[in-house]
Design a protein around this motif. Structure first.
Motif, PDB file in Angstrom:
ATOM      1  N   VAL A  47     -36.854  22.053  84.859  1.00  0.00           N
ATOM      2  CA  VAL A  47     -37.645  21.773  83.639  1.00  0.00           C
ATOM      3  C   VAL A  47     -38.356  20.414  84.359  1.00  0.00           C
ATOM      4  O   VAL A  47     -39.366  20.025  83.564  1.00  0.00           O
ATOM      5  N   VAL A  48     -37.674  19.657  85.186  1.00  0.00           N
ATOM      6  CA  VAL A  48     -38.287  18.413  85.566  1.00  0.00           C
ATOM      7  C   VAL A  48     -39.439  18.606  86.613  1.00  0.00           C
ATOM      8  O   VAL A  48     -40.325  17.730  86.917  1.00  0.00           O
ATOM      9  N   MET A  49     -39.518  19.777  86.981  1.00  0.00           N
ATOM     10  CA  MET A  49     -40.731  20.121  87.972  1.00  0.00           C
ATOM     11  C   MET A  49     -41.876  20.782  87.306  1.00  0.00           C
ATOM     12  O   MET A  49     -42.941  20.971  87.808  1.00  0.00           O
ATOM     13  N   ARG A  50     -41.753  20.956  85.872  1.00  0.00           N
ATOM     14  CA  ARG A  50     -42.698  21.473  85.292  1.00  0.00           C
ATOM     15  C   ARG A  50     -43.604  20.250  84.582  1.00  0.00           C
ATOM     16  O   ARG A  50     -43.134  19.559  83.775  1.00  0.00           O
ATOM     17  N   ALA A  51     -44.796  20.055  85.120  1.00  0.00           N
ATOM     18  CA  ALA A  51     -45.826  18.986  84.871  1.00  0.00           C
ATOM     19  C   ALA A  51     -46.229  19.166  83.265  1.00  0.00           C
ATOM     20  O   ALA A  51     -46.756  20.068  82.809  1.00  0.00           O
ATOM     21  N   PRO A  52     -46.018  18.022  82.477  1.00  0.00           N
ATOM     22  CA  PRO A  52     -46.798  18.154  81.103  1.00  0.00           C
ATOM     23  C   PRO A  52     -48.346  17.946  81.263  1.00  0.00           C
ATOM     24  O   PRO A  52     -48.803  17.135  82.110  1.00  0.00           O
ATOM     25  N   LEU A  53     -48.866  18.821  80.831  1.00  0.00           N
ATOM     26  CA  LEU A  53     -50.469  18.889  80.878  1.00  0.00           C
ATOM     27  C   LEU A  53     -51.364  18.211  79.640  1.00  0.00           C
ATOM     28  O   LEU A  53     -52.486  18.142  79.837  1.00  0.00           O
ATOM     29  N   ASP A  54     -50.675  17.732  78.769  1.00  0.00           N
ATOM     30  CA  ASP A  54     -51.070  17.361  77.816  1.00  0.00           C
ATOM     31  C   ASP A  54     -51.855  15.902  77.962  1.00  0.00           C
ATOM     32  O   ASP A  54     -52.805  15.595  76.966  1.00  0.00           O
ATOM     33  N   ALA A  55     -51.790  15.353  78.922  1.00  0.00           N
ATOM     34  CA  ALA A  55     -52.220  13.940  79.134  1.00  0.00           C
ATOM     35  C   ALA A  55     -53.714  13.985  80.086  1.00  0.00           C
ATOM     36  O   ALA A  55     -54.350  13.098  80.291  1.00  0.00           O
ATOM     37  N   TYR A  56     -53.846  15.304  80.272  1.00  0.00           N
ATOM     38  CA  TYR A  56     -55.197  15.320  81.307  1.00  0.00           C
ATOM     39  C   TYR A  56     -56.520  15.918  80.319  1.00  0.00           C
ATOM     40  O   TYR A  56     -56.398  16.235  79.478  1.00  0.00           O
ATOM     41  N   ASP A  57     -57.581  15.297  81.099  1.00  0.00           N
ATOM     42  CA  ASP A  57     -58.823  15.473  80.273  1.00  0.00           C
ATOM     43  C   ASP A  57     -59.203  16.858  80.468  1.00  0.00           C
ATOM     44  O   ASP A  57     -60.186  17.488  79.619  1.00  0.00           O
ATOM     45  N   VAL A  58     -59.251  17.637  81.381  1.00  0.00           N
ATOM     46  CA  VAL A  58     -59.703  18.703  81.972  1.00  0.00           C
ATOM     47  C   VAL A  58     -58.801  19.640  82.755  1.00  0.00           C
ATOM     48  O   VAL A  58     -58.006  19.029  83.508  1.00  0.00           O
ATOM     49  N   LEU A  59     -58.470  20.968  82.388  1.00  0.00           N
ATOM     50  CA  LEU A  59     -57.432  21.930  83.145  1.00  0.00           C
ATOM     51  C   LEU A  59     -58.568  22.617  83.957  1.00  0.00           C
ATOM     52  O   LEU A  59     -59.255  23.563  83.080  1.00  0.00           O
ATOM     53  N   ILE A  60     -58.220  23.223  85.055  1.00  0.00           N
ATOM     54  CA  ILE A  60     -58.767  24.213  85.852  1.00  0.00           C
ATOM     55  C   ILE A  60     -57.849  25.304  86.143  1.00  0.00           C
ATOM     56  O   ILE A  60     -56.951  24.899  86.883  1.00  0.00           O
ATOM     57  N   HIS A  61     -57.922  26.360  85.330  1.00  0.00           N
ATOM     58  CA  HIS A  61     -57.056  27.522  85.436  1.00  0.00           C
ATOM     59  C   HIS A  61     -57.403  28.328  86.620  1.00  0.00           C
ATOM     60  O   HIS A  61     -58.524  28.736  86.646  1.00  0.00           O
ATOM     61  N   LEU A  62     -56.390  28.822  87.521  1.00  0.00           N
ATOM     62  CA  LEU A  62     -56.651  29.195  88.475  1.00  0.00           C
ATOM     63  C   LEU A  62     -56.452  30.723  88.567  1.00  0.00           C
ATOM     64  O   LEU A  62     -55.244  31.003  87.635  1.00  0.00           O
ATOM     65  N   ASN A  63     -56.953  31.733  89.254  1.00  0.00           N
ATOM     66  CA  ASN A  63     -56.690  32.901  89.258  1.00  0.00           C
ATOM     67  C   ASN A  63     -55.423  33.291  90.094  1.00  0.00           C
ATOM     68  O   ASN A  63     -55.075  33.065  91.139  1.00  0.00           O
ATOM     69  N   PRO A  64     -54.191  33.515  89.507  1.00  0.00           N
ATOM     70  CA  PRO A  64     -52.979  33.712  90.186  1.00  0.00           C
ATOM     71  C   PRO A  64     -52.973  34.524  91.393  1.00  0.00           C
ATOM     72  O   PRO A  64     -52.302  34.330  92.314  1.00  0.00           O
TER      73      PRO A  64
END
Length: 196
Positions: A47-64
């Motif tokens: 759980v400590v390795m999962r970065a919370p993404l709510d503080a960021y302005d833009v999220l670029i989702h990559l193709n797995p």
């Protein structure tokens, strides 16, 4: 003077990153303490390795499928797919060599930082991360007097007799898509977070 300005910008960037690291560490400590104190809760230190993404302005989702280190991710996807395995006849020895030391995510991240490092900070988990998080630099959106040499990713705004430039966010987001064609799945602009 130019060296001094670049040095100050880097110090400011490092200060922002250190503040972020301290904040994430404090939140991680809270989560771990809650897990350890509550015997009914599942003990998952990931759980400590999962970065919370709510503080960021833009999220670029990559193709797995394009993330070579996906198997090293904190939470690897349940859906699996094969990379480079051929069905049927196997090529005889002396055929094509495997690609080694090629990471499109790292190359894309370097391109983003090189092209837009003056405007934003880019964060990505180098071990199988499928999201690149973008944080706009606060000073990047201050109007700057017009100079033809400073037009990269900017548009001109004229008020009276004064011409200033400001970042062209729509064009920047489109550039993110173009630079990452084939690698990115989507670009999520979280405009409610923007304050410029």
């Amino acid at each position: 003077m130019l060296f001094h300005n670049k040095y100050l910008r880097r110090v400011t960037d490092v200060g922002s990153m250190l503040q972020r690291v301290v904040m994430v560490a404090a939140e991680s400590l809270k989560l771990l303490e809650q897990q350890l104190m509550d015997g009914d809760q599942i003990q998952d230190v990931r759980v400590v390795m999962r970065a919370p993404l709510d503080a960021y302005d833009v999220l670029i989702h990559l193709n797995p499928k394009q993330v070579p280190l996906l198997s090293q991710a904190v939470d690897p996807p349940a859906v699996t797919f094969s990379r480079g395995l051929m069905a049927g006849n196997v090529a005889p020895s002396g055929g094509a060599l495997p690609v080694i030391d090629y990471n499109p995510v790292t190359l894309y991240l370097a391109e983003l930082r090189d092209a837009f490092g003056e405007l934003a900070l880019f964060f990505c988990d180098p071990h199988g991360g499928t999201v690149i998080a973008v944080l706009w630099k606060p000073k990047a959106f201050l109007p700057v007097p017009f100079k033809t040499s400073h037009m990269s990713a900017r548009r001109v705004e004229v008020t009276g007799e004064e011409a200033n430039t400001i970042p062209n966010v729509e064009a920047i987001l489109e550039d993110f898509r173009v630079l990452g064609k084939g690698l990115i799945k989507s670009v999520e602009a979280r405009t409610e977070k923007w304050s410029f």
